[in-house]
Design a protein around this motif. Structure first.
Motif: not given
Length: 205
Positions: A98-124
């Motif tokens: 839930l944490l990694i997903t919520s942060v990823m969704v928040a980054a996509k909605f809030m930030d001008d620059i964010y990574y793709n799902n593959a990168y967040y998956a690796k981080v998580g």
């Protein structure tokens, strides 16, 4: 520089959020009535992750390079999710996903620059396919309610500030009371934009 951008502020927020999520997860783990009605979802792991919630959140913040505001928005999303999905309470088996997903969704909605799902998956520490499924389920679980108004943002951030002050060593009594509340309930705010941001209620998980 905003307060959130001060280097000493974010570690405190991460520490408090980790402590809150850990206590909520442990409390729900022990709630047998909650376990009976709990629905197994894609967020539910087969085993408890060995990494602590705080270490996991620190890893996410370090490598995801999301803005400080992104973490607050992720907190808002988690609270919305638990309100809208009462059969999926936060526990030690799903809190990391839930944490990694919520942060990823928040980054996509809030930030001008964010990574793709593959990168967040690796981080998580999960697969890209799993990350994709988690994102879709999280979005539907939120009802695609992603907008966070300045009023709502400030309400959640103000709450965090108050709770962190209560956790200071000099306030032993207040700190104990605050932590006791965190064990029993998870904060939520009513998000009627015509109401004051101070209008809030307690959500039992």
């Amino acid at each position: 520089m905003t307060e959130l951008e001060i280097p000493s502020v974010m570690p405190k927020i991460i520490s408090f959020l980790s402590s809150l999520l850990n206590r909520v997860a442990e409390s729900n783990d022990l709630n047998k009535q909650l376990m009976i009605h709990q629905k197994i979802s894609v967020f539910h792991g087969l085993t408890r992750p060995t990494i602590t919630i705080q270490s996991y959140l620190e890893r996410i913040f370090k490598y995801a390079n999301c803005s400080p505001s992104c973490l607050i928005v992720a907190y808002v999303y988690l609270d919305r999710f638990t309100q809208m999905q009462p059969s999926l309470p936060i526990n030690s088996f799903n809190v990391h996903r839930l944490l990694i997903t919520s942060v990823m969704v928040a980054a996509k909605f809030m930030d001008d620059i964010y990574y793709n799902n593959a990168y967040y998956a690796k981080v998580g520490g999960i697969t890209t396919i799993e990350m994709n499924f988690l994102e879709v389920d999280f979005l539907f679980g939120l009802g695609f309610h992603l907008n966070v108004t300045p009023c709502t943002f400030q309400a959640y951030y103000a709450h965090l500030q108050r709770e962190m002050l209560l956790m200071q060593p000099l306030n032993f009594v207040d700190s104990t009371l605050s932590l006791e509340k965190s064990l029993k309930a998870h904060l939520c705010f009513t998000e009627d934009e015509s109401s004051s941001h101070q209008n809030q209620q307690q959500l039992a998980l």
